[in-house]
Motif scaffolding. Structure first.
Motif, short mmCIF file in Angstrom:
data_model
loop_
_atom_site.label_atom_id
_atom_site.label_comp_id
_atom_site.label_asym_id
_atom_site.label_seq_id
_atom_site.Cartn_x
_atom_site.Cartn_y
_atom_site.Cartn_z
N LEU A 8 0.82 -1.22 0.00
CA LEU A 8 0.00 0.00 0.00
C LEU A 8 0.85 1.26 0.00
O LEU A 8 0.50 2.25 -0.63
N VAL A 11 2.13 2.96 -3.37
CA VAL A 11 1.00 3.48 -4.17
C VAL A 11 0.50 4.79 -3.58
O VAL A 11 0.29 5.78 -4.29
N THR A 15 0.64 8.53 -5.30
CA THR A 15 -0.56 9.35 -5.51
C THR A 15 -0.46 10.68 -4.77
O THR A 15 -0.96 11.70 -5.25
N LEU A 18 1.62 12.85 -6.93
CA LEU A 18 0.83 13.27 -8.09
C LEU A 18 -0.16 14.36 -7.71
O LEU A 18 -0.30 15.37 -8.43
N ALA A 52 -8.19 15.82 -0.94
CA ALA A 52 -7.65 14.51 -1.29
C ALA A 52 -6.27 14.30 -0.67
O ALA A 52 -5.94 13.19 -0.23
N LEU A 59 -4.02 8.14 5.21
CA LEU A 59 -3.72 6.75 4.86
C LEU A 59 -2.25 6.45 5.09
O LEU A 59 -1.89 5.36 5.55
N LEU B 7 -5.19 -4.47 -1.42
CA LEU B 7 -5.40 -4.31 -2.86
C LEU B 7 -6.60 -3.41 -3.14
O LEU B 7 -6.54 -2.55 -4.04
N VAL B 9 -7.80 -1.03 -1.17
CA VAL B 9 -7.45 0.36 -0.82
C VAL B 9 -6.54 0.95 -1.90
O VAL B 9 -6.73 2.10 -2.34
N ALA B 10 -5.57 0.16 -2.39
CA ALA B 10 -4.64 0.68 -3.40
C ALA B 10 -5.36 0.96 -4.71
O ALA B 10 -5.09 1.98 -5.36
N VAL B 13 -7.28 4.18 -4.35
CA VAL B 13 -6.38 5.33 -4.37
C VAL B 13 -5.91 5.64 -5.79
O VAL B 13 -5.85 6.80 -6.21
N GLY B 17 -6.53 9.07 -7.88
CA GLY B 17 -5.45 9.86 -8.49
C GLY B 17 -5.69 10.09 -9.96
O GLY B 17 -5.44 11.19 -10.46
N PHE B 18 -6.24 9.07 -10.66
CA PHE B 18 -6.54 9.23 -12.08
C PHE B 18 -7.59 10.31 -12.30
O PHE B 18 -7.44 11.18 -13.18
N LEU B 20 -8.33 12.80 -10.29
CA LEU B 20 -7.75 14.12 -9.99
C LEU B 20 -6.93 14.62 -11.16
O LEU B 20 -6.97 15.81 -11.51
N ALA B 48 -11.53 12.97 -5.36
CA ALA B 48 -11.45 13.13 -3.91
C ALA B 48 -12.39 12.15 -3.21
O ALA B 48 -12.04 11.59 -2.16
N ILE B 51 -10.79 8.72 -3.10
CA ILE B 51 -9.73 8.61 -2.09
C ILE B 51 -10.34 8.55 -0.69
O ILE B 51 -9.86 7.79 0.18
N LEU B 52 -11.44 9.30 -0.45
CA LEU B 52 -12.11 9.20 0.85
C LEU B 52 -12.75 7.83 1.03
O LEU B 52 -12.80 7.31 2.15
N ALA B 54 -11.46 5.10 -0.17
CA ALA B 54 -10.32 4.27 0.23
C ALA B 54 -10.05 4.41 1.73
O ALA B 54 -9.72 3.43 2.41
N GLY B 55 -10.21 5.64 2.27
CA GLY B 55 -10.07 5.83 3.72
C GLY B 55 -11.12 5.07 4.50
O GLY B 55 -10.84 4.50 5.55
#
Lengths: 95, 115
Positions: A8, A11, A15, A18, A52, A59, B7, B9-10, B13, B17-18, B20, B48, B51-52, B54-55
């Motif tokens: 994790l 990655v 990000t 980025l 974000a 995380l 996996l 969570v990744a 994320v 990112g893509f 964003l 965003a 990603i949240l 994923a949190g």
């Protein structure tokens, strides 16, 4: 923690880099933008990117408090967007 | 924390990112304030929110994970509201469209009435 999060962590770090670079790129539109609403839209995008970034930092460090920080940043971004879009039309916010 | 959890969570994320990236490239490259507002209010908000999410998967349904869900709901409520306010103030300031294919609906109705 470091041995468990071996997949994790790179990655999330990538990000994070980025998202930081994209926030700097959105600053181009704040400086260059031809009209005032362009600048407001760019500042709104920067606020979303910072939300974000705060969630990604929660995380990568494992501190759940930074999710609350991202929520507060989202509230501040929304209120500032409303205030500026009201100011450029009316000339003042509170009469 | 097992491998499938990591996996998921990744993947969330990476998707965030893509989106964003798509939103910020749209903000820089589109020709018009209305097009730029479209890119930033849809794509960057989706990034965003992913990603949240994923949190939420990372922290579970209590504490910080619940705060992440509240953040997703807040972003989905406020991003269209803010975009609508910005575009309305841009229209009141008289910011023009890029090119002459697009028009405001009321102008079209007035032109067809005068013809």
């Amino acid at each position: 923690m470091a041995s468990e999060a071996s997949l994790l962590e790179p990655v999330v770090n990538a990000t994070l880099i980025l998202a930081a670079a994209l926030t700097l790129l959105a600053g181009y539109r704040v400086i260059k933008g031809p009209t005032v609403p362009d600048r407001v839209v760019a500042l709104d995008t920067i606020a979303t990117n910072v939300v974000a970034i705060a969630a990604l930092f929660a995380l990568v460090t494992g501190e759940g408090l930074f999710v609350t920080v991202s929520l507060v940043l989202a509230i501040i971004g929304f209120i500032s967007t409303i205030a500026v879009s009201q100011y450029v039309v009316e000339g003042d916010i509170i009469e | 924390m097992n491998t499938i959890h990591q996996l998921v969570v990744a993947a969330l994320v990476v998707v965030g990112g893509f989106f964003l990236l798509v939103g910020t490239v749209g903000l820089i490259r589109f020709p018009d304030v209305y097009n730029r507002m479209h890119a930033s209010s849809k794509a960057a908000t989706l990034g965003a929110s992913s990603i949240l999410l994923a949190g939420f998967v990372y922290y579970g349904p209590q504490g910080a994970g619940l705060t992440s869900l509240v953040g997703i709901v807040f972003l989905f409520l406020t991003a269209p509201t803010g975009a609508h306010l910005i575009s309305r103030s841009a229209q009141k300031m008289g910011v023009p469209f890029f090119g002459d294919e697009a028009r405001w609906p009321r102008e079209e109705a007035e032109e067809s009435r005068s013809d």
